[in-house]
Design a protein around this motif. Structure first.
Motif, PDB file in Angstrom:
ATOM      1  N   LYS A   1      23.042  42.163  42.900  1.00 34.75           N
ATOM      2  CA  LYS A   1      23.626  43.462  42.599  1.00 34.75           C
ATOM      3  C   LYS A   1      25.121  43.330  42.847  1.00 34.75           C
ATOM      4  N   VAL A   2      25.909  43.832  41.916  1.00 31.69           N
ATOM      5  CA  VAL A   2      27.357  43.800  42.064  1.00 31.69           C
ATOM      6  C   VAL A   2      27.836  45.247  42.081  1.00 31.69           C
ATOM      7  N   PHE A   3      28.425  45.614  43.196  1.00 29.29           N
ATOM      8  CA  PHE A   3      28.935  46.965  43.379  1.00 29.29           C
ATOM      9  C   PHE A   3      30.449  46.927  43.203  1.00 29.29           C
ATOM     10  N   ILE A   4      30.931  47.646  42.215  1.00 23.74           N
ATOM     11  CA  ILE A   4      32.365  47.741  41.941  1.00 23.74           C
ATOM     12  C   ILE A   4      32.855  49.078  42.475  1.00 23.74           C
ATOM     13  N   ALA A   5      33.913  49.020  43.269  1.00 22.51           N
ATOM     14  CA  ALA A   5      34.515  50.245  43.786  1.00 22.51           C
ATOM     15  C   ALA A   5      35.694  50.631  42.902  1.00 22.51           C
ATOM     16  N   GLU A   6      35.773  51.902  42.591  1.00 21.40           N
ATOM     17  CA  GLU A   6      36.937  52.459  41.908  1.00 21.40           C
ATOM     18  C   GLU A   6      37.542  53.510  42.827  1.00 21.40           C
ATOM     19  N   TYR A   7      38.859  53.546  42.855  1.00 19.30           N
ATOM     20  CA  TYR A   7      39.575  54.592  43.574  1.00 19.30           C
ATOM     21  C   TYR A   7      40.483  55.288  42.577  1.00 19.30           C
ATOM     22  N   LYS A   8      40.247  56.574  42.399  1.00 19.13           N
ATOM     23  CA  LYS A   8      40.993  57.375  41.423  1.00 19.13           C
ATOM     24  C   LYS A   8      40.995  56.713  40.046  1.00 19.13           C
ATOM     25  N   GLY A   9      39.823  56.176  39.657  1.00 16.46           N
ATOM     26  CA  GLY A   9      39.643  55.629  38.319  1.00 16.46           C
ATOM     27  C   GLY A   9      40.043  54.184  38.121  1.00 16.46           C
ATOM     28  N   GLU A  10      40.541  53.515  39.170  1.00 21.05           N
ATOM     29  CA  GLU A  10      40.970  52.123  39.055  1.00 21.05           C
ATOM     30  C   GLU A  10      40.082  51.224  39.904  1.00 21.05           C
ATOM     31  N   VAL A  11      39.689  50.075  39.349  1.00 16.91           N
ATOM     32  CA  VAL A  11      38.905  49.102  40.104  1.00 16.91           C
ATOM     33  C   VAL A  11      39.708  48.701  41.335  1.00 16.91           C
ATOM     34  N   CYS A  12      39.050  48.751  42.491  1.00 18.72           N
ATOM     35  CA  CYS A  12      39.774  48.466  43.739  1.00 18.72           C
ATOM     36  C   CYS A  12      38.990  47.598  44.714  1.00 18.72           C
TER      37      CYS A  12
ATOM     38  N   MET B   1      26.504  49.979  29.651  1.00 20.38           N
ATOM     39  CA  MET B   1      26.471  51.144  30.525  1.00 20.38           C
ATOM     40  C   MET B   1      26.226  50.673  31.957  1.00 20.38           C
ATOM     41  N   SER B   2      26.913  51.282  32.893  1.00 17.68           N
ATOM     42  CA  SER B   2      26.759  50.868  34.280  1.00 17.68           C
ATOM     43  C   SER B   2      25.995  51.928  35.067  1.00 17.68           C
ATOM     44  N   THR B   3      25.434  51.485  36.175  1.00 14.98           N
ATOM     45  CA  THR B   3      24.731  52.368  37.090  1.00 14.98           C
ATOM     46  C   THR B   3      25.728  52.904  38.109  1.00 14.98           C
ATOM     47  N   VAL B   4      25.697  54.198  38.372  1.00 19.73           N
ATOM     48  CA  VAL B   4      26.549  54.799  39.393  1.00 19.73           C
ATOM     49  C   VAL B   4      25.719  54.923  40.667  1.00 19.73           C
ATOM     50  N   TYR B   5      26.239  54.356  41.764  1.00 24.20           N
ATOM     51  CA  TYR B   5      25.565  54.394  43.058  1.00 24.20           C
ATOM     52  C   TYR B   5      26.124  55.481  43.968  1.00 24.20           C
ATOM     53  N   PHE B   6      27.404  55.807  43.797  1.00 19.90           N
ATOM     54  CA  PHE B   6      28.050  56.808  44.628  1.00 19.90           C
ATOM     55  C   PHE B   6      29.251  57.356  43.875  1.00 19.90           C
ATOM     56  N   SER B   7      29.503  58.640  44.059  1.00 19.53           N
ATOM     57  CA  SER B   7      30.675  59.247  43.437  1.00 19.53           C
ATOM     58  C   SER B   7      31.115  60.454  44.251  1.00 19.53           C
ATOM     59  N   ASP B   8      32.423  60.521  44.523  1.00 22.38           N
ATOM     60  CA  ASP B   8      33.001  61.738  45.072  1.00 22.38           C
ATOM     61  C   ASP B   8      34.316  61.984  44.341  1.00 22.38           C
ATOM     62  N   SER B   9      35.190  62.807  44.885  1.00 23.60           N
ATOM     63  CA  SER B   9      36.397  63.168  44.149  1.00 23.60           C
ATOM     64  C   SER B   9      37.366  61.999  43.951  1.00 23.60           C
ATOM     65  N   ASN B  10      37.314  60.965  44.795  1.00 19.91           N
ATOM     66  CA  ASN B  10      38.229  59.835  44.680  1.00 19.91           C
ATOM     67  C   ASN B  10      37.555  58.489  44.462  1.00 19.91           C
ATOM     68  N   ILE B  11      36.356  58.316  45.020  1.00 22.07           N
ATOM     69  CA  ILE B  11      35.705  57.004  45.033  1.00 22.07           C
ATOM     70  C   ILE B  11      34.460  57.012  44.153  1.00 22.07           C
ATOM     71  N   LEU B  12      34.328  55.946  43.379  1.00 20.13           N
ATOM     72  CA  LEU B  12      33.145  55.719  42.554  1.00 20.13           C
ATOM     73  C   LEU B  12      32.648  54.321  42.863  1.00 20.13           C
ATOM     74  N   ILE B  13      31.355  54.178  43.129  1.00 19.63           N
ATOM     75  CA  ILE B  13      30.733  52.867  43.305  1.00 19.63           C
ATOM     76  C   ILE B  13      29.732  52.720  42.168  1.00 19.63           C
ATOM     77  N   ARG B  14      29.895  51.655  41.393  1.00 18.14           N
ATOM     78  CA  ARG B  14      29.055  51.461  40.205  1.00 18.14           C
ATOM     79  C   ARG B  14      28.749  49.982  40.037  1.00 18.14           C
ATOM     80  N   SER B  15      27.851  49.698  39.119  1.00 19.43           N
ATOM     81  CA  SER B  15      27.550  48.302  38.801  1.00 19.43           C
ATOM     82  C   SER B  15      28.701  47.690  37.999  1.00 19.43           C
TER      83      SER B  15
END
Length: 102
Positions: A53-64, A1-15
């Protein structure tokens, strides 16, 4: 399970998740770069050891993209000063100018 640091309609930042390693590696390879798989494996390992800490960005559900924060740098300008250091920050080319790196 990953930690979510930020989320909006397009962008998700998670561990980081273990499956992100191959996605990051493959994307950098597609650019003609010569990434080293062990780098991303070590990022994940150090995240699990709470050294980074490793922050992974997703854009519209895809790692970016990704950004890492070394909690206690052993070298460089912040070594021994008690400050974390950003090491490795990147947003994949196909999603530049979408606000991901902000």
């Amino acid at each position: 399970m990953s930690t979510v640091y930020f989320s909006d309609s397009n962008i998700l930042i998670r561990s980081m998740r273990i499956e992100d390693i191959k996605k990051i590696f493959d994307t950098y390879m597609s650019y003609g770069w010569q990434p080293i798989m062990e780098t991303y494996e070590n990022y994940y390992k150090e995240q699990e050891e709470q050294k980074r800490k490793v922050f992974i960005a997703e854009y519209k559900g895809e790692v970016c993209g990704l950004c890492t924060l070394v909690m206690e740098p052993a070298e460089g300008p912040w070594s021994g000063m008690g400050y974390p250091e950003i090491v490795d920050f990147g947003v994949f080319f196909h999603v530049h100018n979408k606000g991901i790196g902000n």
